[in-house]
Design an enzyme around this catalytic site. Structure first.
Site, PDB file in Angstrom:
ATOM      1  N   LYS A  27      14.862   5.511 -14.933  1.00  0.00           N
ATOM      2  CA  LYS A  27      16.313   5.291 -15.095  1.00  0.00           C
ATOM      3  C   LYS A  27      17.066   6.578 -15.381  1.00  0.00           C
ATOM      4  CE  LYS A  27      16.433   0.520 -16.245  1.00  0.00           C
ATOM      5  NZ  LYS A  27      15.937  -0.466 -17.142  1.00  0.00           N
ATOM      6  N   LYS A  28      16.311   7.642 -15.706  1.00  0.00           N
ATOM      7  CA  LYS A  28      16.981   8.905 -16.061  1.00  0.00           C
ATOM      8  C   LYS A  28      17.240   9.783 -14.839  1.00  0.00           C
ATOM      9  CE  LYS A  28      16.057   8.825 -20.826  1.00  0.00           C
ATOM     10  NZ  LYS A  28      14.923   8.575 -21.683  1.00  0.00           N
ATOM     11  N   ASP A  78       7.859   4.930  -3.337  1.00  0.00           N
ATOM     12  CA  ASP A  78       7.528   5.181  -1.919  1.00  0.00           C
ATOM     13  C   ASP A  78       8.814   5.350  -1.095  1.00  0.00           C
ATOM     14  OD1 ASP A  78       4.851   4.803  -2.659  1.00  0.00           O
ATOM     15  OD2 ASP A  78       4.988   2.643  -2.314  1.00  0.00           O
ATOM     16  N   GLY A 104       0.871  -1.181   0.000  1.00  0.00           N
ATOM     17  CA  GLY A 104       0.000   0.000   0.000  1.00  0.00           C
ATOM     18  C   GLY A 104       0.906   1.228   0.000  1.00  0.00           C
ATOM     19  N   THR A 107       8.619  -2.698  -7.018  1.00  0.00           N
ATOM     20  CA  THR A 107       7.459  -2.329  -6.193  1.00  0.00           C
ATOM     21  C   THR A 107       7.917  -1.491  -4.991  1.00  0.00           C
ATOM     22  OG1 THR A 107       6.571  -4.509  -6.748  1.00  0.00           O
ATOM     23  CG2 THR A 107       5.387  -3.236  -5.080  1.00  0.00           C
ATOM     24  N   ALA A 114      16.321  -0.539  -2.527  1.00  0.00           N
ATOM     25  CA  ALA A 114      14.989  -1.172  -2.448  1.00  0.00           C
ATOM     26  C   ALA A 114      14.685  -2.022  -3.688  1.00  0.00           C
ATOM     27  CB  ALA A 114      13.912  -0.106  -2.252  1.00  0.00           C
ATOM     28  N   ARG A 157      16.017  -5.698  -3.976  1.00  0.00           N
ATOM     29  CA  ARG A 157      15.481  -6.733  -3.076  1.00  0.00           C
ATOM     30  C   ARG A 157      13.995  -6.949  -3.369  1.00  0.00           C
ATOM     31  NH1 ARG A 157      17.462  -3.532   2.307  1.00  0.00           N
ATOM     32  NH2 ARG A 157      19.707  -3.784   2.081  1.00  0.00           N
TER      33      ARG A 157
HETATM   34  O1  RIB Z   1       3.719   1.730  -4.540  1.00  0.00           O
HETATM   35  C1  RIB Z   1       3.653   0.333  -4.432  1.00  0.00           C
HETATM   36  C2  RIB Z   1       2.349  -0.092  -3.836  1.00  0.00           C
HETATM   37  O2  RIB Z   1       1.317   0.234  -4.742  1.00  0.00           O
HETATM   38  C3  RIB Z   1       2.202  -1.580  -3.596  1.00  0.00           C
HETATM   39  O3  RIB Z   1       2.702  -1.978  -2.354  1.00  0.00           O
HETATM   40  C4  RIB Z   1       0.717  -1.816  -3.799  1.00  0.00           C
HETATM   41  O4  RIB Z   1       0.058  -2.167  -2.621  1.00  0.00           O
HETATM   42  C5  RIB Z   1       0.171  -0.516  -4.385  1.00  0.00           C
HETATM   43  O5  RIB Z   1      -0.504   0.236  -3.468  1.00  0.00           O
END
Ligand code: RIB
EC number: 2.7.1.15
Length: 301
Positions: free
Chosen positions: A222-223, A252, A38, A248, A282, A285
């Site tokens: 990548k830029k 964030d 999330g 993913t 991040a 992994r």
């Molecule tokens: O930004 C990545 C997130 O987007 C994931 O963890 C997924 O849950 C979505 O909300």
């Protein structure tokens, strides 16, 4: 200073696949894992791991309590979260292909069931100068912005996933926008796809001309990444190249570590560099919040 993420939490069901599935195709995955995710919870995790005084407020079902406990282990205060027996926790179905790129399908669950009393109750713990961070996976964002603004909180907004209605929000209250290339182009009304450094700088300055009192952090994949504000001008940092396993939560991570670096008194330039290191780690992994580094790996202390 307190940092509140008022945003989404999801249970991420992550399938590793050869390629992102096509329409009409059935595809066997190489593996599947259940991860905490999330955008809101991920950004709170990044803030907590980076060492800030981080709070997560959001709504979820009892099936997601394990995610709150994970957030606590990363130093995030989750006591303001609303656990309801009337909803399930948000869900994300994620495919990750061989190159580490992902695609995501969301079911909002409790993320879109936050009511005004719950917003008031969460915000009552914060005051002028505290920071609120929001994304677009929850309901009532306009209300959250209005109420946070009334309290004098500093507002950070990551308009992701982007929807046109976001432009009707009271965006003039936003202090810092975190946008990727697609979000930035849409906000600026660009059809053109930027590819050169010059074009990304032009996009950044167009965004600033729409919201001149804000700071924009524009990630360009990548830029690299750019930061622009009227006060400090434009800064740029290239990506830090790590082998890509899973992208993913990379954005964030970038957001949380940029704010953490700024809180440590670093310039926009230094903050971009630290955030690039953190998101590089991040993506090397698997997982979203689990894959993020702790502050020591990025800041050395
Ligand atoms: O930004 C990545 C997130 O987007 C994931 O963890 C997924 O849950 C979505 O909300």
């Amino acid at each position: 200073m307190k940092y509140l993420v008022l945003g989404s939490v999801n249970i991420d069901l992550t399938f590793r696949v050869d390629h992102i599935v096509n329409a009409g195709e059935t595809l066997a995955s190489e593996s599947v894992s259940r991860n905490a995710g999330g955008k809101g919870a991920n950004q709170a995790a990044a803030l907590g791991k980076a060492g800030l005084e981080a709070y997560y407020g959001g709504k979820l079902g009892e099936d997601g309590e394990w995610i709150l406990s994970k957030l606590r282990s990363f130093g995030v205060d989750t006591s303001l979260s609303v656990i309801s027996s009337d909803c399930h926790t948000g869900q994300a179905i994620i495919q990750i292909d061989k190159s580490g790129q992902n695609c995501i399908v969301l079911d909002a669950g409790g993320n879109k069931m936050i009511d005004d009393d719950e917003i008031d109750s969460i915000l009552s713990h914060f005051s002028a100068g505290d920071v609120i961070i929001m994304q677009n996976e929850v309901n009532s964002i306009a209300t959250m912005m209005e109420k946070a603004h009334e309290k004098g909180m500093r507002i950070c907004f990551n308009p992701s996933p982007f929807e046109d209605y976001l432009m009707t929000l009271p965006l003039s209250y936003v202090d810092t926008f975190f946008v990727n290339e697609i979000e930035g182009r849409t906000m600026a009304g660009w059809d053109k796809v930027p590819s050169s450094d010059e074009e990304f700088r032009e996009l950044a300055s167009d965004l600033l001309s729409i919201f001149p009192s804000a700071k924009f952090v524009l990630t360009a994949g990548k830029k690299g990444a750019y930061c622009v504000s009227a006060k400090d001008g434009i800064a740029y940092a290239p990506i830090v190249d790590y082998p890509v396993v899973d992208t993913t939560g990379a954005g964030d991570t970038f957001c949380g570590f940029f704010l953490a670096a700024t809180e440590r008194g670093m310039s926009n330039q230094e903050a971009l560099e630290k955030a690039s290191i953190a998101s590089g780690i991040a993506v090397s992994r698997l997982g979203a919040m689990e894959s993020m580094p702790f502050g020591k790996e990025v800041f050395g202390v």
